[in-house]
Write a protein that holds these residues in place. Structure first.
Motif, PDB file in Angstrom:
ATOM      1  N   THR A 120       0.869  -1.172   0.000  1.00 22.36           N
ATOM      2  CA  THR A 120       0.000   0.000   0.000  1.00 22.36           C
ATOM      3  C   THR A 120       0.906   1.221   0.000  1.00 22.36           C
ATOM      4  N   TYR A 121       0.797   2.053  -1.045  1.00 20.24           N
ATOM      5  CA  TYR A 121       1.627   3.255  -1.108  1.00 20.24           C
ATOM      6  C   TYR A 121       1.114   4.285  -0.113  1.00 20.24           C
ATOM      7  N   LYS A 122       1.957   5.281   0.123  1.00 21.54           N
ATOM      8  CA  LYS A 122       1.629   6.306   1.109  1.00 21.54           C
ATOM      9  C   LYS A 122       0.288   6.980   0.819  1.00 21.54           C
ATOM     10  N   GLY A 149      -2.238   5.690  -0.181  1.00 21.06           N
ATOM     11  CA  GLY A 149      -3.351   4.801   0.100  1.00 21.06           C
ATOM     12  C   GLY A 149      -3.662   3.839  -1.041  1.00 21.06           C
ATOM     13  N   VAL A 150      -2.919   3.962  -2.149  1.00 25.57           N
ATOM     14  CA  VAL A 150      -3.151   3.042  -3.276  1.00 25.57           C
ATOM     15  C   VAL A 150      -2.652   1.641  -2.902  1.00 25.57           C
ATOM     16  N   ARG A 151      -3.537   0.656  -3.045  1.00 25.08           N
ATOM     17  CA  ARG A 151      -3.121  -0.715  -2.780  1.00 25.08           C
ATOM     18  C   ARG A 151      -2.649  -1.311  -4.105  1.00 25.08           C
ATOM     19  N   ALA A 152      -1.353  -1.223  -4.332  1.00 21.93           N
ATOM     20  CA  ALA A 152      -0.805  -1.603  -5.640  1.00 21.93           C
ATOM     21  C   ALA A 152      -0.628  -3.113  -5.761  1.00 21.93           C
ATOM     22  N   LEU A 153      -0.448  -3.791  -4.618  1.00 22.98           N
ATOM     23  CA  LEU A 153      -0.378  -5.251  -4.616  1.00 22.98           C
ATOM     24  C   LEU A 153      -1.281  -5.740  -3.501  1.00 22.98           C
ATOM     25  N   PRO A 157      -3.336  -4.233 -17.240  1.00 27.31           N
ATOM     26  CA  PRO A 157      -3.464  -2.871 -17.746  1.00 27.31           C
ATOM     27  C   PRO A 157      -2.566  -1.894 -16.987  1.00 27.31           C
ATOM     28  N   ASN A 158      -2.520  -0.649 -17.421  1.00 21.91           N
ATOM     29  CA  ASN A 158      -1.751   0.388 -16.728  1.00 21.91           C
ATOM     30  C   ASN A 158      -2.192   0.476 -15.279  1.00 21.91           C
ATOM     31  N   GLY A 159      -1.214   0.559 -14.400  1.00 20.96           N
ATOM     32  CA  GLY A 159      -1.524   0.721 -12.986  1.00 20.96           C
ATOM     33  C   GLY A 159      -1.942  -0.554 -12.289  1.00 20.96           C
ATOM     34  N   ALA A 160      -1.740  -1.704 -12.943  1.00 22.14           N
ATOM     35  CA  ALA A 160      -2.189  -2.975 -12.367  1.00 22.14           C
ATOM     36  C   ALA A 160      -1.330  -3.403 -11.183  1.00 22.14           C
ATOM     37  N   GLY A 161      -0.067  -2.957 -11.169  1.00 15.06           N
ATOM     38  CA  GLY A 161       0.839  -3.346 -10.090  1.00 15.06           C
ATOM     39  C   GLY A 161       2.042  -4.132 -10.560  1.00 15.06           C
ATOM     40  N   LYS A 162       2.252  -4.200 -11.859  1.00 14.98           N
ATOM     41  CA  LYS A 162       3.360  -4.993 -12.399  1.00 14.98           C
ATOM     42  C   LYS A 162       4.715  -4.449 -11.945  1.00 14.98           C
ATOM     43  N   THR A 163       4.898  -3.146 -12.129  1.00 12.82           N
ATOM     44  CA  THR A 163       6.175  -2.536 -11.753  1.00 12.82           C
ATOM     45  C   THR A 163       6.383  -2.605 -10.243  1.00 12.82           C
ATOM     46  N   THR A 164       5.318  -2.466  -9.504  1.00 18.18           N
ATOM     47  CA  THR A 164       5.421  -2.555  -8.047  1.00 18.18           C
ATOM     48  C   THR A 164       5.880  -3.951  -7.626  1.00 18.18           C
ATOM     49  N   LEU A 165       5.340  -4.965  -8.282  1.00 19.41           N
ATOM     50  CA  LEU A 165       5.728  -6.342  -7.949  1.00 19.41           C
ATOM     51  C   LEU A 165       7.222  -6.542  -8.199  1.00 19.41           C
ATOM     52  N   PRO A 191      14.552  -1.734 -15.801  1.00 22.87           N
ATOM     53  CA  PRO A 191      13.326  -1.029 -15.436  1.00 22.87           C
ATOM     54  C   PRO A 191      12.588  -0.506 -16.661  1.00 22.87           C
ATOM     55  N   GLN A 192      11.389  -0.029 -16.395  1.00 25.99           N
ATOM     56  CA  GLN A 192      10.501   0.429 -17.459  1.00 25.99           C
ATOM     57  C   GLN A 192      11.047   1.687 -18.152  1.00 25.99           C
ATOM     58  N   GLU A 193      11.616   2.572 -17.352  1.00 26.44           N
ATOM     59  CA  GLU A 193      12.065   3.849 -17.898  1.00 26.44           C
ATOM     60  C   GLU A 193      13.567   3.823 -18.150  1.00 26.44           C
ATOM     61  N   ASP A 239      11.037  -5.079 -17.367  1.00 24.34           N
ATOM     62  CA  ASP A 239       9.784  -4.345 -17.231  1.00 24.34           C
ATOM     63  C   ASP A 239       9.501  -3.644 -18.554  1.00 24.34           C
ATOM     64  N   GLU A 240       8.608  -4.202 -19.322  1.00 24.09           N
ATOM     65  CA  GLU A 240       8.250  -3.691 -20.650  1.00 24.09           C
ATOM     66  C   GLU A 240       9.476  -3.463 -21.524  1.00 24.09           C
ATOM     67  N   PRO A 241      10.179  -4.554 -21.823  1.00 25.31           N
ATOM     68  CA  PRO A 241      11.443  -4.410 -22.552  1.00 25.31           C
ATOM     69  C   PRO A 241      11.261  -3.857 -23.955  1.00 25.31           C
ATOM     70  N   THR A 278       4.544  -6.854 -20.089  1.00 28.93           N
ATOM     71  CA  THR A 278       4.358  -6.316 -21.426  1.00 28.93           C
ATOM     72  C   THR A 278       2.905  -5.919 -21.631  1.00 28.93           C
ATOM     73  N   HIS A 279       2.715  -4.990 -22.563  1.00 28.84           N
ATOM     74  CA  HIS A 279       1.362  -4.669 -22.992  1.00 28.84           C
ATOM     75  C   HIS A 279       1.057  -5.347 -24.321  1.00 28.84           C
ATOM     76  N   TYR A 280       2.116  -5.828 -24.982  1.00 23.66           N
ATOM     77  CA  TYR A 280       1.914  -6.531 -26.249  1.00 23.66           C
ATOM     78  C   TYR A 280       1.653  -7.992 -25.951  1.00 23.66           C
ATOM     79  N   ARG A 295      13.659   4.398  -0.909  1.00 19.13           N
ATOM     80  CA  ARG A 295      12.756   3.311  -1.305  1.00 19.13           C
ATOM     81  C   ARG A 295      11.318   3.716  -1.057  1.00 19.13           C
ATOM     82  N   GLU A 296      10.456   3.271  -1.950  1.00 23.82           N
ATOM     83  CA  GLU A 296       9.028   3.577  -1.794  1.00 23.82           C
ATOM     84  C   GLU A 296       8.447   2.759  -0.653  1.00 23.82           C
TER      85      GLU A 296
HETATM   86  N1  LIG Z   1       5.654   5.794  -5.875  1.00 20.01           N
HETATM   87  C1  LIG Z   1       4.332   5.646  -5.850  1.00 20.01           C
HETATM   88  N2  LIG Z   1       3.594   6.315  -4.954  1.00 20.01           N
HETATM   89  C2  LIG Z   1       2.260   6.180  -4.924  1.00 20.01           C
HETATM   90  N3  LIG Z   1       1.558   5.381  -5.736  1.00 20.01           N
HETATM   91  C3  LIG Z   1       2.237   4.671  -6.654  1.00 20.01           C
HETATM   92  C4  LIG Z   1       3.662   4.771  -6.765  1.00 20.01           C
HETATM   93  N4  LIG Z   1       4.071   3.957  -7.749  1.00 20.01           N
HETATM   94  C5  LIG Z   1       2.968   3.385  -8.247  1.00 20.01           C
HETATM   95  N5  LIG Z   1       1.865   3.807  -7.607  1.00 20.01           N
HETATM   96  C6  LIG Z   1       0.480   3.372  -7.862  1.00 20.01           C
HETATM   97  O1  LIG Z   1       0.426   1.978  -7.708  1.00 20.01           O
HETATM   98  C7  LIG Z   1      -0.391   1.394  -8.704  1.00 20.01           C
HETATM   99  C8  LIG Z   1       0.393   0.335  -9.454  1.00 20.01           C
HETATM  100  O2  LIG Z   1       1.424   0.951 -10.182  1.00 20.01           O
HETATM  101  P1  LIG Z   1       2.473   0.145 -11.042  1.00 20.01           P
HETATM  102  O3  LIG Z   1       3.501   1.118 -11.524  1.00 20.01           O
HETATM  103  O4  LIG Z   1       2.949  -1.018 -10.272  1.00 20.01           O
HETATM  104  O5  LIG Z   1       1.580  -0.343 -12.268  1.00 20.01           O
HETATM  105  P2  LIG Z   1       1.994  -1.092 -13.609  1.00 20.01           P
HETATM  106  O6  LIG Z   1       1.213  -2.333 -13.677  1.00 20.01           O
HETATM  107  O7  LIG Z   1       3.477  -1.218 -13.703  1.00 20.01           O
HETATM  108  O8  LIG Z   1       1.473  -0.078 -14.707  1.00 20.01           O
HETATM  109  P3  LIG Z   1       2.078   0.279 -16.158  1.00 20.01           P
HETATM  110  O9  LIG Z   1       1.633  -0.786 -17.081  1.00 20.01           O
HETATM  111  O10 LIG Z   1       1.452   1.584 -16.468  1.00 20.01           O
HETATM  112  O11 LIG Z   1       3.549   0.369 -16.032  1.00 20.01           O
HETATM  113  C9  LIG Z   1      -0.880   2.544  -9.570  1.00 20.01           C
HETATM  114  O12 LIG Z   1      -2.171   2.880  -9.126  1.00 20.01           O
HETATM  115  C10 LIG Z   1       0.093   3.646  -9.289  1.00 20.01           C
HETATM  116  O13 LIG Z   1      -0.529   4.890  -9.420  1.00 20.01           O
END
Ligand SMILES: Nc1ncnc2c1ncn2[C@@H]1O[C@H](COP(=O)(O)OP(=O)(O)OP(=O)(O)O)[C@@H](O)[C@H]1O
Ligand SMILES: [Mg+2]
Lengths: 315, 255
Positions: free
Chosen positions: A14-16, A18-22, A40-48, A85-87, A160-162, A192-194, B254-255
């Motif tokens: 849970t990010y600060k 309040g988003v529950r990313a995982l 989809p975007n924002g699903a939590g892939k990068t967070t995982l 990483p993605q970026e 992450d999205e190579p 990936t999105h593809y 770190r986040e």
């Molecule tokens: N540093 C952060 N602080 C707060 N919220 C965050 C942070 N990073 C990601 N989030 C939120 O966590 C959720 C998951 O984000 P994440 O980047 O893991 O998604 P993703 O699946 O990688 O998306 P994408 O396909 O767009 O890369 C999103 O709602 C995002 O807004």
């Protein structure tokens, strides 16, 4: 060691804000596989990925890599993991070779010219080794990111999205390289999105949405379980009801009896075989048809259905 | 411990420095030379040497100028060194690598201190062209300079973690460090101040640092060397403690 190379148990973040990313993710990754994480975007892939690689502090749950807890054995575990990483993110003013050597050193390995050459050659960067990164094209910069992650020969590689923003040809090229890494025994987790990318390369697929892992299975099993074939047969003359000989097939009449629609199969080619059989029976009964149109459902249809909360149809 | 990782960061940081070495060295050398010409030669020749322990005014300000350079260079080198990867996102690599506090400090802070030591050395040589000065305790002087360079590189590292924009990165050296250094006795002895300023000046921590370095150069100073040393060491300990805490909590990393 035959156990999974990576084990996630009840992993939540849970990010600060309040988003529950995982949300309580359980996942085992097998040694040597290519695992595609879709969502989809924002699903939590990068967070995982961030949670495993030390960029994100999990709120709950445990992560074990190579059989060891990543928190208590972070030093030994991290030496064996690579991350792209993605970026794009590096010192743009550094030279390609220096940047890659820097990465290797940071992971605790001594300089190795042979390895450097091997990595740069495999990514077609060898001729550019003395060039400043900022002077490279976007696709090449992305390959520098991969070269940095490969510099220490990781056993477990996160991509992450190579292929985001990479042209079709380069994408195929990357698929080949990722395939080559797998052949060398590297375990690969990619997002990936593809979806064609996952369909092309992955052994197993996971679908994640809103932090929840919705489905994890062998790609072929998913296709078999949720895959569908559709056919539209335009008839020469309208039909009022299905001939009894066709009763055993998943057929329906549409468009006031002018169109015969098939919807069935299982992603293993059963649909196509059944359609051929239907056509043979139609000919045998002297029923004329003008057009046949068939379509296989793709992994994309399956994922979109899952994410939208629809089931992939009754199996 | 990942010694190779520490060395990799250290050399990478120095590499970065040498990429822009000309500019990084030229500007402090030029500034110091100007101070020495204007204050040391032009104005200093009219000052009474008895106020400066018998030496010339030019020789008196040399340790002050070295301190001025050390503080600003160490702080800005270290703060930029860690802020840039945070800004570009390249920090991901550091965070995913088997690199802990120790390696990070040796790498980033060590390299930043090293850079400012190189510049301080060049300035000492430059100063010889303008004024005739000597170092009373060369061994202590070297040790003290290294200590101060490390202390402010640590401080700069904290600044680079705290800053969330380029302004903040520049504002602390500009609005806090430079004024305190000027008021801390770079160009004068505290004995020349009238009350209440003399008392006020003693609340300036940098006064003790300048005084300490001046002792190693001139053999005497405004405050006992022990007190100066205690201040410097205390500052190092404080910074290391803060950084240790930052790493444990992952703050701004770190986040
Ligand atoms: N540093 C952060 N602080 C707060 N919220 C965050 C942070 N990073 C990601 N989030 C939120 O966590 C959720 C998951 O984000 P994440 O980047 O893991 O998604 P993703 O699946 O990688 O998306 P994408 O396909 O767009 O890369 C999103 O709602 C995002 O807004
Ligand atoms: Mg992402």
């Amino acid at each position: 060691m035959d156990g999974p190379i990576l084990e996630l148990r009840g992993l939540s973040k849970t990010y600060k804000g309040g988003v529950r990313a995982l949300d309580s993710v359980d996942l085992d990754i097998r040694r040597g596989e290519i695992f595609a994480l879709l969502g989809p975007n924002g699903a939590g892939k990068t967070t995982l990925i961030g949670a495993v690689c030390g960029l994100v502090r999990p709120t709950e749950g445990t992560i074990r890599a190579f059989g060891e807890d990543v928190k208590s054995h972070w030093r030994s575990v991290r030496r064996r993991i690579g991350l792209v990483p993605q970026e794009l993110a590096f010192d743009m003013f550094a030279r390609v070779d220096h940047s890659v050597e820097y990465s290797r050193g940071m992971f605790g390995y001594p300089p190795n010219k042979a390895r450097l050459e091997e990595v740069l050659r495999s990514l077609s960067l060898w001729d550019k080794r003395e060039v400043k990164i900022r002077e490279l094209s976007g696709g090449m910069k992305r390959r520098v990111m991969i070269a940095k992650a490969l510099s220490h020969d990781p056993e477990l590689l996160f991509l992450d999205e190579p292929t985001a923003g990479v042209d079709v040809e380069l994408r195929r090229d990357m698929w080949r390289q990722i395939g080559a890494l797998r052949d060398q025994g590297t375990t690969i987790i990619l997002t990936t999105h593809y979806i064609e990318e996952a369909q092309e390369m992955a052994d197993r697929v996971g679908v994640i949405n809103k932090g929840k892992l919705l489905l994890v299975d062998d790609k072929d099993a998913i296709m078999a379980k949720l895959g569908r074939t559709e056919a539209r047969i335009i008839l020469g003359a309208p039909m009022s009801e299905l001939p009894p000989a066709l009763g055993e097939f998943p057929l329906s009449l549409e468009d006031e009896g002018r169109t015969l629609r098939y919807r069935g199969g299982d992603g293993t080619g059963k649909g196509k075989r059944e359609i051929a059989e239907v056509l043979r029976l139609l000919v045998r009964q002297d029923i004329m048809f003008e057009e046949v149109d068939t379509r296989e459902s793709t992994l994309e249809d399956i994922v979109v259905d899952l994410v939208d909360g629809r089931e992939g149809g009754a199996a | 411990m990942n010694l190779r990782g520490a060395i990799a960061i250290f050399t990478n940081e120095l590499l970065r420095f040498f990429r822009t070495a000309f500019g990084s060295i030229l500007s402090p050398v030029l500034t110091t030379s100007l101070y020495l010409v204007v204050f040391g030669a032009a104005i200093g020749s009219r000052m009474d040497p008895s106020q400066f322990g018998g030496s010339t005014y030019g020789a008196f300000i040399v340790p002050g100028l070295i301190m001025l350079t050390l503080l600003s260079e160490s702080t800005s080198n270290a703060s930029f060194g860690i802020y840039m990867p945070r800004f570009t996102g390249a920090i991901y690599e550091l965070l995913s690598a088997p690199v802990g506090v120790f390696e990070t400090l040796v790498g980033f802070v060590g390299a930043a201190a090293m850079k400012s030591l190189i510049i301080a050395g060049i300035i000492m040589l430059t100063a010889m062209l303008f004024v005739d000065y000597s170092v009373a305790h060369p061994f202590y002087a070297a040790g003290y300079i290294v200590l101060v360079a490390s202390a402010f590189a640590l401080f700069g590292f904290i600044l680079g973690l705290w800053a969330d924009g380029f302004e903040k990165l520049q504002i602390v050296p500009l609005l806090i460090l430079t004024p305190l250094t000027f008021l801390g006795g770079t160009f004068y002895s505290i004995k020349m101040l009238a009350e209440p300023w003399r008392t006020v000046a003693q609340f300036n921590p940098i006064f003790y640092l300048i005084s300490g370095l001046r002792w190693t150069f001139m053999g005497g100073s405004d405050v006992p060397i022990g007190l100066s040393l205690a201040c410097t060491v205390g500052f190092v300990v404080l910074c290391v403690g803060v950084i240790g805490f930052i790493f444990r909590t992952g703050w701004r990393l770190r986040e």
